[in-house]
Write an enzyme that holds these catalytic residues in place. Structure first.
Site, short mmCIF file in Angstrom:
data_model
loop_
_atom_site.label_atom_id
_atom_site.label_comp_id
_atom_site.label_asym_id
_atom_site.label_seq_id
_atom_site.Cartn_x
_atom_site.Cartn_y
_atom_site.Cartn_z
N ASP A 21 3.86 -15.59 -7.74
CA ASP A 21 5.21 -15.30 -7.23
C ASP A 21 5.00 -16.01 -5.89
O ASP A 21 3.80 -16.31 -5.21
CB ASP A 21 5.74 -14.09 -7.19
CG ASP A 21 4.99 -13.06 -6.41
OD1 ASP A 21 3.67 -12.91 -6.70
OD2 ASP A 21 4.87 -12.22 -5.69
N CYS A 53 -7.49 17.01 9.79
CA CYS A 53 -7.49 16.93 8.45
C CYS A 53 -8.51 17.79 7.82
O CYS A 53 -9.53 18.17 8.57
CB CYS A 53 -7.79 15.58 8.16
SG CYS A 53 -8.27 14.91 6.49
N ASP A 68 -4.04 -9.02 -8.89
CA ASP A 68 -3.13 -9.78 -8.28
C ASP A 68 -3.68 -11.28 -8.56
O ASP A 68 -4.60 -11.34 -8.99
CB ASP A 68 -2.85 -9.50 -6.71
CG ASP A 68 -1.66 -9.98 -6.24
OD1 ASP A 68 -0.83 -10.56 -6.83
OD2 ASP A 68 -1.22 -9.52 -4.99
N ALA A 81 6.48 -9.31 -0.58
CA ALA A 81 6.65 -9.76 0.56
C ALA A 81 7.28 -8.78 1.70
O ALA A 81 8.36 -9.21 2.61
CB ALA A 81 7.60 -11.01 0.56
N CYS A 127 -10.13 16.99 4.73
CA CYS A 127 -10.85 16.32 3.65
C CYS A 127 -12.08 16.61 3.98
O CYS A 127 -12.67 16.92 5.06
CB CYS A 127 -10.42 14.79 3.87
SG CYS A 127 -11.45 13.75 4.83
N CYS A 179 -13.60 15.11 7.24
CA CYS A 179 -13.40 15.61 8.40
C CYS A 179 -13.79 17.03 8.59
O CYS A 179 -13.90 17.82 9.65
CB CYS A 179 -11.82 15.61 8.69
SG CYS A 179 -11.24 13.97 8.56
N1 GUN Z 1 0.74 -8.62 -1.97
C1 GUN Z 1 1.37 -8.27 -0.95
N2 GUN Z 1 2.73 -8.73 -1.20
C2 GUN Z 1 2.62 -9.66 -2.47
C3 GUN Z 1 3.55 -10.31 -2.87
O1 GUN Z 1 4.76 -10.43 -2.46
N3 GUN Z 1 3.18 -11.06 -4.06
C4 GUN Z 1 2.22 -10.81 -4.65
N4 GUN Z 1 1.59 -11.17 -6.04
N5 GUN Z 1 0.99 -9.96 -4.07
C5 GUN Z 1 1.20 -9.22 -3.13
ZN ZN Z 2 -10.08 13.68 6.78
#
Ligand code: GUN
Ligand code: ZN
Length: 495
Positions: free
Chosen positions: A127, A278, A92, A195, A280, A283
């Site tokens: 963004d 659970c 990201d 978002a 896993c 757990c």
């Molecule tokens: N991580 C969570 N929401 C967003 C987003 O709207 N844009 C980006 N780039 N990373 C995110």
């Molecule tokens: Zn578990």
């Protein structure tokens, strides 16, 4: 988009796909969950991720770039060596930090170049994640800026790194749809819906469903779609059924830090658990009291492991459901775990044509599980087909057996309505429906009768029903003869 994404199986708008990641020399099966790795602190060492079924992870290039030591190591050794993971890595850009802190000190060309330089397999432009509560003017202005940055991103030379095109537009469906249409036309590869974190954090699943549906209308079916920041397993089935393919989870680690225990139905707190619901390894090998008595970092690590296990298990369950054709049953089951999820499911059903477009004509067995099942895309599809069927001059639509006084007897089965008897063994008419059908099921069936009658004005139609409610009978045109068979009685002759 070319051959980056191939769809292997579908159910509603959900699908199993293969994302080709050329820089990693591999493919990733979707739906996929990418654990978020914070380059500064890790509750599970990423080299153990394959034990959880993780194929791909996501980390943050902006954080790496902003730290002298991490930056130098990433540039020298590459991001895979830095985080300790051999598989595909998505990065990201710092947009999330932008949304949190108001500004960041990097441009889209700079961060894409950096992502490429550290060997990221999937990079992200900067963004602008606009708050879902922002007014239209703000959302439009931010979106224009995001779109300008995506235009820039297209021309940055990043070799064979895939590049994402995040879709913004707040909760304005027309803006999401047009942003998606514009993004899909660009030479970019993966399409995250941005978002939505504030929506998910406050259980605004109905708005999330509308946002995803609008984005999908603009993107079309071929694009791989990532739902940014959606890491709680309780939302995966709904999001997949709407057409999302990739998820990222910071939740598995963040929740663990606060003693929160994820399940596919919601969130529990370690302090309030007597037993772990659970299977896993964590757990199965420990009980809640044991975890509570551990040192904080050990407890956090084990909780993170459980959280990741249940999240990955939910992804596998969803894949199995798609292959079996029971994704909508799974979504309905998950929806019944929380009223807000039920709102999300009901909102998804407000878009039946979108779900129907990719829903297979034949799959497992339709289970009618609640009034909402009457609004499933299979019902819509049958109702449209009813307008193309050719009934004889006299027709009995019956919940019971045939009757030779009529040219033909068709079956009458809520929630679908009438259908010729020779379709009885085909999907969806093999449906399992409750004996105590809800009014919505009868009303949907009556709507089917109405459609058939309206397009066949010369057919003399009789309906033999079992105590249908007035709300259903009212929907049937006056010229139809109604016979009430009553419960369990069958006075039709040739049964
Ligand atoms: N991580 C969570 N929401 C967003 C987003 O709207 N844009 C980006 N780039 N990373 C995110
Ligand atoms: Zn578990």
């Amino acid at each position: 988009m070319d051959d980056t994404f191939e769809i292997r199986a579908q159910d509603a708008a959900g699908r199993i796909g293969e994302l080709r990641v050329p820089r990693a020399g591999t493919t990733v099966e979707t739906p996929a969950l990418l654990p978020v790795v914070n380059p500064n602190l890790q509750s599970i060492e990423p080299d153990r991720f394959p034990d959880f079924g993780v194929e791909m992870l996501i980390t943050n290039a902006y954080i790496i770039r902003g730290d002298d030591e991490l930056r130098e190591r990433a540039l020298e050794e590459g991001v895979h060596e830095l985080v300790g993971f051999d598989g595909p890595i998505m990065t990201d850009s710092g947009s999330f930090q932008l949304a949190e802190y108001g500004e960041i000190d990097v441009t889209t060309p700079e961060i894409l170049q950096f992502q490429s330089d550290i060997g990221s397999d999937v990079g992200t432009p900067v963004d602008i994640p606009t708050s879902p509560d922002a007014d239209r003017e703000t959302v439009e202005a931010d979106l224009a800026e995001t779109e300008e940055r995506l235009r820039t991103a297209e021309s940055v030379d990043t070799g064979d790194m895939l590049v994402t095109a995040p879709i913004q537009g707040g909760t304005f469906e027309d803006l999401r749809e047009s942003a998606a249409r514009t993004a899909a036309a660009r030479d970019l590869d993966v399409f995250p819906i941005g978002a939505v974190v504030p929506l998910l954090n406050s259980y605004r699943y109905a708005e999330m469903a509308d946002v995803v549906a609008a984005t999908k209308r603009g993107l079309g079916q071929d694009a791989p779609v990532h739902l940014f920041g959606a890491g709680h397993p309780m939302t995966f089935a709904l999001a997949v059924a709407l057409g999302c393919d990739l998820f990222d989870s910071a939740a598995y680690a963040l929740y663990a830090r606060e003693g929160r225990y994820l399940t596919a139905r919601g969130t529990e707190h370690l302090d309030e658990l007597e037993d772990f619901p659970c299977a896993c390894p964590v757990c199965s090998g420990h009980d809640p009291a044991e975890l509570r008595s551990m040192a904080a970092d050990e407890r956090e690590r084990l909780l993170a492991e459980h959280n990741l296990h249940v999240s990955m298990a939910e992804i596998r369950r969803i894949k199995a459901a798609i292959r079996e054709g029971s994704l909508l049953e799974l979504v309905e089951m998950r929806a019944h775990a929380h009223p807000a999820l039920l709102d999300g499911y009901r909102t998804m059903l407000d878009h039946p044509a979108q779900l129907e477009a990719t829903d297979p004509a034949s799959k497992g067995t339709f289970f009618h599980l609640s009034a909402d099942s009457a609004r499933r895309p299979e019902v819509l599809r049958h109702h449209r087909r009813l307008e193309r069927l050719e009934p004889p001059p006299t027709l009995l639509l019956s919940e019971a057996g045939t009757d030779s006084r009529f040219d033909e007897t068709w079956r009458l089965k809520p929630p679908f309505g009438p259908f010729p008897r020779d379709l009885s063994t085909t999907y969806p008419f093999t449906a399992e429906v409750p004996e105590r059908m809800d009014d919505a099921g009868y009303e949907a069936a009556a709507d089917g009768v109405r459609r058939l009658v309206e397009v066949n004005p010369d057919t003399e139609v009789t309906v033999a029903h079992r105590d249908w409610p007035a709300t259903a009978l009212e929907a049937i045109p006056d010229r139809v003869t109604l016979e009430n068979l009553g419960q369990g009685q069958d006075h039709h002759r040739d049964r």
